[in-house]
Write a protein that holds these residues in place. Structure first.
Motif, short mmCIF file in Angstrom:
data_model
loop_
_atom_site.label_atom_id
_atom_site.label_comp_id
_atom_site.label_asym_id
_atom_site.label_seq_id
_atom_site.Cartn_x
_atom_site.Cartn_y
_atom_site.Cartn_z
N LEU A 147 -3.21 -9.36 4.06
CA LEU A 147 -3.28 -8.64 2.79
C LEU A 147 -4.33 -9.24 1.86
CD1 LEU A 147 0.51 -7.94 2.05
CD2 LEU A 147 -1.20 -6.40 3.03
N VAL A 148 -4.34 -10.57 1.77
CA VAL A 148 -5.35 -11.21 0.92
C VAL A 148 -6.75 -10.93 1.46
CG1 VAL A 148 -6.25 -13.44 0.15
CG2 VAL A 148 -3.79 -13.01 0.10
N GLU B 201 -5.93 -3.05 12.27
CA GLU B 201 -6.07 -4.48 12.48
C GLU B 201 -5.58 -5.27 11.27
OE1 GLU B 201 -10.05 -2.95 10.94
OE2 GLU B 201 -8.44 -2.30 12.28
N VAL B 202 -5.48 -4.61 10.13
CA VAL B 202 -4.91 -5.23 8.92
C VAL B 202 -3.45 -4.85 8.76
CG1 VAL B 202 -5.02 -5.31 6.40
CG2 VAL B 202 -7.13 -5.33 7.74
N ASN C 62 -12.67 -0.03 2.72
CA ASN C 62 -11.66 -0.38 1.75
C ASN C 62 -10.57 -1.23 2.41
OD1 ASN C 62 -12.88 0.80 -0.43
ND2 ASN C 62 -11.80 2.75 -0.25
N PRO C 63 -9.59 -1.72 1.65
CA PRO C 63 -8.57 -2.60 2.25
C PRO C 63 -7.90 -2.03 3.49
CG PRO C 63 -8.42 -2.71 -0.13
CD PRO C 63 -9.44 -1.66 0.18
N PHE C 64 -7.52 -0.75 3.48
CA PHE C 64 -6.75 -0.20 4.59
C PHE C 64 -7.42 0.97 5.29
CE2 PHE C 64 -3.47 -1.87 1.60
CZ PHE C 64 -3.10 -2.97 2.38
N ARG C 65 -8.62 1.35 4.87
CA ARG C 65 -9.30 2.47 5.51
C ARG C 65 -10.79 2.23 5.58
NH1 ARG C 65 -7.65 8.14 2.89
NH2 ARG C 65 -8.52 7.14 1.04
N ALA D 278 0.26 -7.35 9.05
CA ALA D 278 1.01 -7.42 7.80
C ALA D 278 2.42 -6.85 7.98
CB ALA D 278 0.27 -6.65 6.70
N VAL D 279 2.55 -5.73 8.70
CA VAL D 279 3.86 -5.15 8.96
C VAL D 279 4.70 -6.09 9.83
CG1 VAL D 279 5.06 -3.26 10.10
CG2 VAL D 279 3.10 -2.78 8.63
N ALA D 280 4.08 -6.69 10.85
CA ALA D 280 4.80 -7.63 11.71
C ALA D 280 5.32 -8.81 10.89
CB ALA D 280 3.89 -8.10 12.83
#
Length: 214
Positions: free
Chosen positions: A71-72, A195-196, A92-95, A200-202
């Protein structure tokens, strides 16, 4: 003058595709510096907990690091904007969004910098954040640069622009060189950054299990 060629140096045929131009890359230096600092602190605390912790502490520390490190990284080191003569690529962070210039209706600057497509969809440019403080500093530099002539008349200085505003000016120039055309067949590409998201979910799942078990 005739154009002379040799067998080992042939000019490209007229219908040959143009090589893709090199990307201009825009990133936030403050975000990168902050991300490196946060990751260093997290690594120091996490490794200390793994080495010297007792009971569940090492496992909690490991799960927390698996959750927070992606996340960081996503919000500080990952964001970038790549622009060339053909398209704008926004990481962007997630896309990751790829916008051919012909699909972009405008590049808007408000409380955030955004690319707006012809259908009204907005994509925020995380790597080029709006900084009101930088704008104020630029305005102060411009006011200090104003000069007075012999008659006392004040001549304004050349317009001063914040760094992120200059980056948006560069992108607007590229967009204006490739205006949107109605009925264009160019498509917008959007890919989620699994890949991010995956790590993070795990980490969140493992941390939740450890906290639930007690």
């Amino acid at each position: 003058m005739a154009w002379a060629t040799t067998p080992d140096h042939q000019p490209p045929p007229p219908d040959a595709p143009r090589p893709e131009s090199r990307d201009r890359i825009y990133r936030s230096s403050a975000g990168i510096a902050g991300g490196v600092l946060l990751l260093a602190i997290m690594g120091w605390l996490g490794i200390d907990a793994l080495v010297s912790g007792h009971g569940r502490t090492p496992w909690l520390a490991l799960a927390t690091m698996i959750l927070l490190v992606p996340l960081v990284t996503a919000f500080t080191l990952r964001p970038a904007v790549y622009a060339n003569e053909e398209r704008l690529r926004i990481r962007n962070p997630f896309r990751v969004v790829v916008l051919p210039w012909t699909t972009i209706a405008t590049l808007r600057s408000g409380y955030s910098n955004e690319a707006v497509t012809a259908d009204g969809t907005r994509y925020q440019l995380w790597a080029i954040p709006v900084s009101l403080r930088s704008r104020k500093r630029a305005a102060k530099r411009q006011s200090r640069g104003a000069t007075a002539d012999s008659s006392g008349r004040v001549s304004p200085a050349a317009p001063a622009r914040a760094q992120t505003d200059r980056a948006m000016d560069d992108l607007r120039e590229l967009a204006e060189a490739h205006p949107h055309v109605e009925g264009t067949q160019d498509a917008v590409s959007v890919r989620w950054a699994y890949e991010v998201i995956g790590p993070a979910v795990a980490g969140a799942v493992v941390l939740a299990i450890l906290l639930a078990v007690g």
